[in-house]
Design a protein around this motif. Structure first.
Motif, PDB file in Angstrom:
ATOM      1  N   PHE A  88     -65.188  52.641  42.011  1.00  0.00           N
ATOM      2  CA  PHE A  88     -65.474  54.073  41.992  1.00  0.00           C
ATOM      3  C   PHE A  88     -64.592  54.833  42.969  1.00  0.00           C
ATOM      4  O   PHE A  88     -64.332  54.368  44.068  1.00  0.00           O
ATOM      5  N   ASP A  89     -64.214  56.046  42.577  1.00  0.00           N
ATOM      6  CA  ASP A  89     -63.750  57.018  43.554  1.00  0.00           C
ATOM      7  C   ASP A  89     -64.964  57.907  43.832  1.00  0.00           C
ATOM      8  O   ASP A  89     -66.055  57.646  43.310  1.00  0.00           O
ATOM      9  N   ASP A  90     -64.807  58.947  44.632  1.00  0.00           N
ATOM     10  CA  ASP A  90     -65.960  59.779  44.991  1.00  0.00           C
ATOM     11  C   ASP A  90     -66.614  60.436  43.767  1.00  0.00           C
ATOM     12  O   ASP A  90     -67.832  60.526  43.686  1.00  0.00           O
ATOM     13  N   ILE A  91     -65.803  60.873  42.820  1.00  0.00           N
ATOM     14  CA  ILE A  91     -66.334  61.512  41.606  1.00  0.00           C
ATOM     15  C   ILE A  91     -67.078  60.495  40.747  1.00  0.00           C
ATOM     16  O   ILE A  91     -68.179  60.761  40.263  1.00  0.00           O
ATOM     17  N   ASP A  92     -66.494  59.314  40.563  1.00  0.00           N
ATOM     18  CA  ASP A  92     -67.159  58.258  39.787  1.00  0.00           C
ATOM     19  C   ASP A  92     -68.516  57.904  40.391  1.00  0.00           C
ATOM     20  O   ASP A  92     -69.479  57.666  39.676  1.00  0.00           O
ATOM     21  N   TYR A  93     -68.564  57.877  41.714  1.00  0.00           N
ATOM     22  CA  TYR A  93     -69.814  57.549  42.399  1.00  0.00           C
ATOM     23  C   TYR A  93     -70.895  58.578  42.052  1.00  0.00           C
ATOM     24  O   TYR A  93     -72.028  58.217  41.740  1.00  0.00           O
ATOM     25  N   LEU A  94     -70.529  59.850  42.107  1.00  0.00           N
ATOM     26  CA  LEU A  94     -71.489  60.910  41.770  1.00  0.00           C
ATOM     27  C   LEU A  94     -71.895  60.860  40.302  1.00  0.00           C
ATOM     28  O   LEU A  94     -73.070  61.035  39.980  1.00  0.00           O
ATOM     29  N   ILE A  95     -70.942  60.606  39.430  1.00  0.00           N
ATOM     30  CA  ILE A  95     -71.265  60.500  38.008  1.00  0.00           C
ATOM     31  C   ILE A  95     -72.238  59.347  37.782  1.00  0.00           C
ATOM     32  O   ILE A  95     -73.168  59.450  36.974  1.00  0.00           O
ATOM     33  N   LEU A  97     -74.516  58.480  39.678  1.00  0.00           N
ATOM     34  CA  LEU A  97     -75.840  58.910  40.150  1.00  0.00           C
ATOM     35  C   LEU A  97     -76.402  60.079  39.341  1.00  0.00           C
ATOM     36  O   LEU A  97     -77.407  60.665  39.727  1.00  0.00           O
ATOM     37  N   ARG A  98     -75.772  60.409  38.237  1.00  0.00           N
ATOM     38  CA  ARG A  98     -76.159  61.586  37.446  1.00  0.00           C
ATOM     39  C   ARG A  98     -77.653  61.610  37.125  1.00  0.00           C
ATOM     40  O   ARG A  98     -78.312  62.622  37.300  1.00  0.00           O
ATOM     41  N   GLU A  99     -78.197  60.501  36.650  1.00  0.00           N
ATOM     42  CA  GLU A  99     -79.619  60.474  36.288  1.00  0.00           C
ATOM     43  C   GLU A  99     -80.505  60.732  37.496  1.00  0.00           C
ATOM     44  O   GLU A  99     -81.484  61.479  37.403  1.00  0.00           O
ATOM     45  N   LYS A 100     -80.186  60.138  38.627  1.00  0.00           N
ATOM     46  CA  LYS A 100     -80.988  60.339  39.840  1.00  0.00           C
ATOM     47  C   LYS A 100     -80.887  61.781  40.323  1.00  0.00           C
ATOM     48  O   LYS A 100     -81.866  62.356  40.790  1.00  0.00           O
ATOM     49  N   ILE A 101     -79.693  62.346  40.214  1.00  0.00           N
ATOM     50  CA  ILE A 101     -79.497  63.743  40.630  1.00  0.00           C
ATOM     51  C   ILE A 101     -80.296  64.675  39.722  1.00  0.00           C
ATOM     52  O   ILE A 101     -80.988  65.582  40.198  1.00  0.00           O
TER      53      ILE A 101
END
Length: 109
Positions: A88-95, A97-101
């Motif tokens: 992951f890069d930072d964006i991949d990491y956030l993507i 976590l999409r469901e949790k977000i």
């Protein structure tokens, strides 16, 4: 990014400037910081045999000189470790976590 694109996946040294360390981590390159003594012994081994093999185990945070079996533990930020292990890069990491977000946002409404 140029170092990573060349095929290098890790850099070993006894010191990294913070800016360099952060930049290489953001480009999926692992900076392995070791003691001066371990680095000296590693470079001595490489000088004797340029084909010496080195194992870097990110999960265990351990670097090993396979010719001498000398090893040392290295530190890495747990977030960056997770990113490197998962590609992951930072964006991949956030993507990731999409469901949790989304779940968190829905609870706040």
């Amino acid at each position: 990014w140029a170092i990573y694109d060349y095929g290098i996946k890790a850099v070993v040294s006894s010191f990294f400037a913070d800016i360099f360390k952060n930049n290489v981590l953001n480009n999926r390159l692992l900076p392995v910081q070791v003691s001066e003594g371990f680095l000296y012994s590693l470079l001595t081994s490489i000088k004797k045999d340029p084909q010496v093999k080195i194992r870097i185990d990110l999960q265990a945070q351990k670097i090993t000189n396979l010719s001498s079996e000398a090893s040392e533990i290295f530190e890495i930020n747990s977030y960056k470790k997770k990113c490197l292990l998962n590609g992951f890069d930072d964006i991949d990491y956030l993507i990731n976590l999409r469901e949790k977000i989304t779940e968190f946002e829905n609870k706040r409404q």
